[in-house]
Design a protein around this motif. Structure first.
Motif, mmCIF file in Angstrom:
data_model
loop_
_atom_site.group_PDB
_atom_site.id
_atom_site.type_symbol
_atom_site.label_atom_id
_atom_site.label_comp_id
_atom_site.label_asym_id
_atom_site.label_seq_id
_atom_site.Cartn_x
_atom_site.Cartn_y
_atom_site.Cartn_z
ATOM 1 N N LYS A 25 0.750 -1.404 0.158
ATOM 2 C CA LYS A 25 0.093 -0.105 -0.546
ATOM 3 C C LYS A 25 0.946 1.183 -0.073
ATOM 4 O O LYS A 25 0.801 2.515 -0.767
ATOM 5 N N GLU A 26 1.840 1.330 0.603
ATOM 6 C CA GLU A 26 2.595 1.887 0.641
ATOM 7 C C GLU A 26 3.940 2.200 -0.560
ATOM 8 O O GLU A 26 4.176 3.213 -0.627
ATOM 9 N N SER A 82 2.453 1.634 -3.329
ATOM 10 C CA SER A 82 1.460 1.970 -4.782
ATOM 11 C C SER A 82 1.400 3.984 -4.357
ATOM 12 O O SER A 82 1.477 4.258 -5.229
ATOM 13 N N ARG A 83 1.650 4.315 -2.508
ATOM 14 C CA ARG A 83 1.415 5.706 -2.238
ATOM 15 C C ARG A 83 2.590 6.281 -3.404
ATOM 16 O O ARG A 83 2.235 7.194 -3.956
ATOM 17 N N LYS A 130 2.986 6.422 -6.949
ATOM 18 C CA LYS A 130 1.507 7.562 -7.567
ATOM 19 C C LYS A 130 2.273 8.599 -7.555
ATOM 20 O O LYS A 130 1.619 9.661 -8.155
ATOM 21 N N SER A 131 2.906 8.885 -6.251
ATOM 22 C CA SER A 131 2.912 10.519 -6.349
ATOM 23 C C SER A 131 3.999 10.483 -6.560
ATOM 24 O O SER A 131 4.434 11.788 -7.078
ATOM 25 N N HIS A 136 -0.741 0.400 -11.739
ATOM 26 C CA HIS A 136 0.373 -0.481 -10.873
ATOM 27 C C HIS A 136 0.141 -1.868 -11.030
ATOM 28 O O HIS A 136 -1.701 -1.687 -11.056
ATOM 29 N N CYS A 151 -4.741 -0.369 -3.564
ATOM 30 C CA CYS A 151 -3.932 0.385 -4.184
ATOM 31 C C CYS A 151 -4.504 1.382 -5.107
ATOM 32 O O CYS A 151 -4.128 1.907 -5.200
ATOM 33 N N GLY A 163 -6.999 3.393 -5.542
ATOM 34 C CA GLY A 163 -7.586 5.261 -5.112
ATOM 35 C C GLY A 163 -7.569 5.276 -6.450
ATOM 36 O O GLY A 163 -8.479 5.126 -7.471
#
Length: 502
Positions: free
Chosen positions: A239-240, A242-243, A246-247, A253, A288, A290
């Motif tokens: 999850k991290e 993916s974050r 994405k940023s 993904h 993931c 979002g």
């Protein structure tokens, strides 16, 4: 109350034949917000567009045997035709041989739009071989998209060279952004002439991956991030990941299940590390997703795969067979243009026909509570339609339908129930395995189905349905969900889905 069918079905009569094991991920809807120049890059890329993969093919050429990191889930095998997973090839090619093979495939499979180099090692650990292949193809086959997949360790040093060859799609495998997590996945890297072990090596890998990602995004390259889901190791950590990606501008993904069968000889396989269940994979993919597109139709292809996603026609294009082929690529390019135009015409016609389809759910309006969602399995040979016999399916698409929408969530591989010849004696075992793989599904849709599997499916609480042959998948799934909901079948107690490796 209405059931909305998202506009991401394929054409009803795909000229290309479609993926032999089709499934969807980042839908046409999900790409609608993108600028036109971005949509143009992905509209016929089977790995970056779920709709496109119903109609267009890809191929990989194995020109990169060396690797600069060691992964606990990887075991590269050469001259192997019996396994379908990354790192496995039948032939390692020189750049000249690879170019000859690409031209032969493109001439005989006009739906092929994308050439990727993904191994069997790391393409950027073999930069001369990889870049020479791209250089020749840029000149000799300008109508083919060029892609590369890498672990990212050598990526920052190669970005300029990749962009020189008009490569605007790059995949980076990123399994962690925390060295402590990565130390459980990567025992060592080979960096600047020496082997660096443990956490220190992983920290260098992560830094290089993130730097390469940022450099590619700054150059306008579309980046897909692959992540292998390893239960108990990086499942929550993804999850991290993916974050973070994405940023930094990653476009797509792809969270993939660990392939951990011990017979493959990987460290994780030998040590008994399990792969994720279907439910675990879907739950993490949803977490993931979002605002970033989530790829769900990946088939974790061999490093020399040829054909539609989910199929491999590499045996048709061995070096020996290519030598006998007389190819006029100028003529082949014209045929390819005609085939692609027909595919696009069919896709557009299907969009206009399907569009935003709403099905009145009058039978549900009077119910006191919302009808629960249902999983529905689909047998298809591609084209976005239901066109495969139950007994001929090597895998099933799994869709989730509720009273608002229909969405693709994954695929489940099975053994062929009916393949003829000597395997027919194993049909009973194969059928039992298929029913186990479809556990949790309320129905299975196919073009035809025999009496015996029909009865076995019903006994397992899975409704067989052969009434929607050649219909668009999402429309058929919506119709069957409506029928199940109206009959009250979905409100009955259903068995808890079995937990099994994806």
């Amino acid at each position: 109350m209405e059931l909305k069918v998202s506009d991401h079905s394929g054409s009803a009569a795909a000229v290309a034949g479609g993926c032999s094991a089709s499934g969807c991920g980042s839908s046409g809807d999900a790409l609608a917000h993108l600028p036109e120049h971005i949509r143009a890059k992905v509209h016929n890329h089977p790995c970056y567009s779920e709709e496109a993969h119903h109609h267009y093919a890809r191929m990989h050429v194995a020109v990169a045997p060396a690797c600069n990191i060691q992964c606990h889930y990887c075991n590269r095998k050469y001259d192997c035709a019996n396994e379908s997973r990354p790192g496995v090839v039948s032939e390692v090619l020189t750049p000249d041989q690879a170019v000859k093979k690409v031209i032969a495939v493109a001439a005989h499979i006009p739906q092929m739009t994308v050439l990727g180099i993904a191994g069997p090692g790391d393409p950027l650990a073999n930069p001369e071989r990889t870049l020479e292949t791209f250089r020749q193809l840029t000149e000799k086959a300008p109508d083919i998209k060029l892609c590369v997949s890498t672990n990212g360790l050598a990526l920052p040093d190669c970005v300029d060279a990749l962009c020189t060859h008009n490569i605007d799609h790059v995949t980076i495998t990123i399994n962690c952004v925390d060295p402590d997590v990565g130390a459980k996945i990567y025992p060592w890297i080979f960096w600047q002439g020496r082997r660096i072990k443990g956490r220190k090596g992983v920290a260098i890998l992560i830094e290089q991956q993130q730097k390469g990602l940022e450099m590619l995004v700054a150059r306008g390259v579309l980046v897909k991030v692959n992540s292998v889901l390893i239960p108990g190791v990086n499942d929550e950590h993804l999850k991290e990941v993916s974050r973070v990606v994405k940023s930094k501008g990653a476009f797509l993904h792809n969270v993939m299940p660990l392939i951990a069968e011990p017979e493959h000889g990987t460290f994780f396989g030998v040590m008994g590390q399990r792969g994720p269940t279907h439910d675990e994979l879907q739950t993490l993919q949803d977490a993931c997703a979002g605002d970033m597109n989530m790829m769900r139709h990946c088939r974790q292809c061999r490093a020399d795969a040829v054909g539609m996603l989910g199929e491999d026609r590499g045996h048709e294009f061995t070096l020996e067979k290519i030598e006998t082929m007389d190819i006029d690529y100028g003529r082949a390019m014209e045929e390819r243009r005609q085939v692609h135009a027909a595919i696009e015409a069919n896709r557009e016609a299907q969009r206009k026909k399907s569009g935003e389809t709403f099905i009145a759910m009058t039978a549900l309006k009077t119910r006191r509570r919302e009808t629960p969602p249902a999983l529905i399995a689909v047998a298809t040979k591609g084209g976005g339609v239901i066109n495969q016999h139950f007994g001929h399916a090597a895998e099933f698409l799994i869709y989730e339908a509720n009273d608002q929408d229909v969405r693709f969530i994954g695929h489940r591989k099975v053994d062929l129930y009916c393949s003829g010849g000597e395997t027919c004696g194993d049909a009973e075992t194969a059928l039992a395995k298929t029913i186990k793989a479809l556990s949790g599904c309320a129905a299975v849709l196919c073009s035809k189905i025999g009496y015996e599997p029909w009865g076995a499916l019903e006994a397992a609480g899975i409704a067989p349905n052969g009434e929607h042959a050649m219909e668009p998948i999402e429309d058929a799934v919506a119709a069957v969900y409506r029928e199940l909901a109206a009959s009250g079948s979905l409100e009955r107690a259903t068995p808890t889905p079995l937990r099994m490796s994806a």
